[in-house]
Design a protein around this motif. Structure first.
Motif, mmCIF file in Angstrom:
data_model
loop_
_atom_site.group_PDB
_atom_site.id
_atom_site.type_symbol
_atom_site.label_atom_id
_atom_site.label_comp_id
_atom_site.label_asym_id
_atom_site.label_seq_id
_atom_site.Cartn_x
_atom_site.Cartn_y
_atom_site.Cartn_z
ATOM 1 N N ALA A 224 43.149 37.158 52.289
ATOM 2 C CA ALA A 224 42.427 38.050 51.377
ATOM 3 C C ALA A 224 40.977 38.088 51.834
ATOM 4 C CB ALA A 224 42.519 37.551 49.938
ATOM 5 N N SER A 225 40.417 39.274 51.895
ATOM 6 C CA SER A 225 39.017 39.461 52.281
ATOM 7 C C SER A 225 38.228 39.971 51.086
ATOM 8 C CB SER A 225 38.901 40.467 53.430
ATOM 9 O OG SER A 225 39.596 40.005 54.572
ATOM 10 N N VAL A 226 37.014 39.454 50.919
ATOM 11 C CA VAL A 226 36.192 39.828 49.778
ATOM 12 C C VAL A 226 34.723 39.874 50.193
ATOM 13 C CG1 VAL A 226 36.097 37.408 49.049
ATOM 14 C CG2 VAL A 226 35.577 39.203 47.403
ATOM 15 N N PRO A 227 33.965 40.848 49.733
ATOM 16 C CA PRO A 227 32.526 40.869 50.032
ATOM 17 C C PRO A 227 31.855 39.616 49.482
ATOM 18 C CG PRO A 227 33.237 43.005 49.191
ATOM 19 C CD PRO A 227 34.380 42.059 48.981
ATOM 20 N N VAL A 228 31.007 38.971 50.286
ATOM 21 C CA VAL A 228 30.360 37.730 49.848
ATOM 22 C C VAL A 228 29.466 37.975 48.635
ATOM 23 C CG1 VAL A 228 30.463 36.618 52.103
ATOM 24 C CG2 VAL A 228 28.502 38.071 51.539
ATOM 25 N N ALA A 229 29.014 39.204 48.463
ATOM 26 C CA ALA A 229 28.111 39.508 47.347
ATOM 27 C C ALA A 229 28.769 39.301 45.995
ATOM 28 C CB ALA A 229 27.595 40.943 47.469
ATOM 29 N N ARG A 230 30.101 39.376 45.934
ATOM 30 C CA ARG A 230 30.755 39.185 44.655
ATOM 31 C C ARG A 230 31.703 37.980 44.638
ATOM 32 N NH1 ARG A 230 33.770 44.356 45.678
ATOM 33 N NH2 ARG A 230 35.947 43.847 46.128
ATOM 34 N N LEU A 231 31.501 37.069 45.591
ATOM 35 C CA LEU A 231 32.354 35.890 45.670
ATOM 36 C C LEU A 231 31.724 34.733 44.882
ATOM 37 C CD1 LEU A 231 34.893 34.597 46.795
ATOM 38 C CD2 LEU A 231 33.584 33.954 48.827
ATOM 39 N N THR A 232 32.252 34.472 43.711
ATOM 40 C CA THR A 232 31.820 33.347 42.888
ATOM 41 C C THR A 232 32.846 32.226 43.010
ATOM 42 O OG1 THR A 232 33.027 34.154 40.957
ATOM 43 C CG2 THR A 232 30.762 34.952 41.249
ATOM 44 N N GLU A 233 32.505 31.045 42.478
ATOM 45 C CA GLU A 233 33.454 29.932 42.508
ATOM 46 C C GLU A 233 34.717 30.269 41.725
ATOM 47 O OE1 GLU A 233 31.762 26.267 41.288
ATOM 48 O OE2 GLU A 233 30.219 26.242 42.842
ATOM 49 N N GLU A 234 34.543 30.931 40.593
ATOM 50 C CA GLU A 234 35.695 31.320 39.794
ATOM 51 C C GLU A 234 36.557 32.326 40.550
ATOM 52 O OE1 GLU A 234 36.743 33.452 35.483
ATOM 53 O OE2 GLU A 234 34.663 32.957 36.005
ATOM 54 N N ARG A 235 35.901 33.272 41.228
ATOM 55 C CA ARG A 235 36.635 34.272 41.998
ATOM 56 C C ARG A 235 37.385 33.605 43.142
ATOM 57 N NH1 ARG A 235 39.468 38.492 41.404
ATOM 58 N NH2 ARG A 235 39.349 40.048 43.049
ATOM 59 N N GLU A 236 36.777 32.639 43.785
ATOM 60 C CA GLU A 236 37.421 31.932 44.881
ATOM 61 C C GLU A 236 38.665 31.190 44.395
ATOM 62 O OE1 GLU A 236 36.349 28.523 48.235
ATOM 63 O OE2 GLU A 236 34.777 29.793 47.373
ATOM 64 N N ARG A 237 38.561 30.519 43.250
ATOM 65 C CA ARG A 237 39.724 29.809 42.717
ATOM 66 C C ARG A 237 40.870 30.777 42.414
ATOM 67 N NH1 ARG A 237 35.636 26.720 40.071
ATOM 68 N NH2 ARG A 237 35.744 28.083 38.238
ATOM 69 N N ARG A 238 40.533 31.948 41.901
ATOM 70 C CA ARG A 238 41.540 32.956 41.587
ATOM 71 C C ARG A 238 42.227 33.440 42.865
ATOM 72 N NH1 ARG A 238 45.517 35.333 38.743
ATOM 73 N NH2 ARG A 238 45.400 37.615 38.733
ATOM 74 N N ILE A 239 41.453 33.700 43.904
ATOM 75 C CA ILE A 239 42.005 34.163 45.172
ATOM 76 C C ILE A 239 42.954 33.120 45.747
ATOM 77 C CG2 ILE A 239 41.436 34.669 47.588
ATOM 78 C CD1 ILE A 239 38.866 36.015 46.533
ATOM 79 N N VAL A 240 42.528 31.863 45.750
ATOM 80 C CA VAL A 240 43.361 30.795 46.307
ATOM 81 C C VAL A 240 44.662 30.658 45.515
ATOM 82 C CG1 VAL A 240 43.517 28.309 46.698
ATOM 83 C CG2 VAL A 240 41.429 29.551 47.317
ATOM 84 N N ALA A 241 44.588 30.741 44.191
ATOM 85 C CA ALA A 241 45.788 30.602 43.354
ATOM 86 C C ALA A 241 46.772 31.732 43.618
ATOM 87 C CB ALA A 241 45.388 30.567 41.882
ATOM 88 N N VAL A 242 46.280 32.965 43.648
ATOM 89 C CA VAL A 242 47.165 34.120 43.858
ATOM 90 C C VAL A 242 47.772 34.084 45.253
ATOM 91 C CG1 VAL A 242 47.227 36.632 44.116
ATOM 92 C CG2 VAL A 242 46.052 35.605 42.161
ATOM 93 N N MET A 243 46.956 33.821 46.267
ATOM 94 C CA MET A 243 47.445 33.846 47.644
ATOM 95 C C MET A 243 48.400 32.685 47.919
ATOM 96 S SD MET A 243 46.286 36.621 48.890
ATOM 97 C CE MET A 243 46.614 36.455 50.640
#
Length: 266
Positions: A224-243
């Motif tokens: 999953a690729s995401v712009p660093v400008a909107r990458l928060t710790e909460e967003r990162e945890r969500r990405i890891v869980a879904v992927m």
């Protein structure tokens, strides 16, 4: 003719044809001239011209109206499309790429390791930042992407990394070009179970890569690729869980896991 694996002798004309197509494909939108191709492949111009004309007649190479510029032909696209359409692992992964993209709203990729590079096999684009050019079929150095690092980490334990000799290419100022630094990062990947990168392949983009372990060592990965400008710790945890969940589903759906009798491609 030179010896190949298994004692089979290489067919020189076939090898030259493949090398020519690979050179043309690697140039992207930069057409080549006869002289350039002859020099790069070490072939007399007369032989190169005859080979080009044969491939033009069969649709594998195209030329401009002057007959002096050459590029990859439409039959290369047809062959590539057939590869994707008939690969059972790509087919098995597609619905889960859709699921990940829908859940995250981010760009999701499936790629395969090919030597020192990863080749993109499928992409689901983010609704927030659409690309104008598809990544499917494109290559990226494995050490410069989360996809690639996830796959390199599967091989790093025994030291058989398929990396080129010499310095590692820098795609951005953040690319890991020092081999010791890359090795340390791959150790961390194995501990985490997934790879991360921050603007190492593309400025402004972070990636999270997950090896698909239906082969050993893994040859495919999702990210999953995401712009660093909107990458928060909460967003990162969500990405890891879904992927992580999607990886499990793809591995379970893969033909190898189902014992479907699919060919063991190498």
């Amino acid at each position: 003719m030179s010896e190949r694996g298994g004692g089979v002798r290489e067919v020189k004309s076939a090898a030259r044809t493949v090398e020519l197509l690979e050179v043309l494909a690697s140039r992207g939108d930069r057409p080549a001239r006869l002289r350039e191709l002859a020099e790069e492949l070490g072939v007399p111009r007369s032989s190169m011209y005859a080979l080009l004309q044969t491939l033009i007649d069969r649709g594998w190479v195209r030329t401009d109206t002057t007959g002096s510029l050459y590029g990859i032909g439409i039959h290369a696209l047809l062959a590539g499309t057939s590869y994707l359409d008939t690969d059972p692992l790509v087919r098995a992964a597609r619905p889960y790429l859709d699921e990940a993209s829908e859940a995250l709203g981010e760009t999701v990729h499936l790629a395969r390791l090919d030597g020192p590079d990863v080749v993109y096999l499928a992409t689901r684009e983010s609704r927030a930042y659409l690309r104008t050019i598809s990544r499917v079929g494109r290559r990226l150095p494995a050490h410069a992407s989360a996809l690639g690092k996830a796959l390199l980490a599967e091989r790093a334990a025994d030291g058989t990394l398929p990396l080129p000799d010499g310095p590692l290419a820098a795609l951005t100022e953040n690319t890991l070009t020092d081999r010791a630094a890359l090795a340390a990062d791959l150790t961390r990947v194995r501990a985490l179970g997934y790879a991360t990168e921050r603007e190492e392949g593309v400025t402004g983009i972070a990636g999270f890569g997950f090896a698909l372990r239906y082969d050993s060592p893994a040859t495919d990965a999702i990210s999953a690729s995401v712009p660093v400008a909107r990458l928060t710790e909460e967003r990162e945890r969500r990405i890891v869980a879904v992927m992580t969940d999607v990886r499990t589903k793809i591995e379970a759906a893969a033909p190898h896991a189902q014992g479907a009798g699919a060919p063991e491609w190498r």
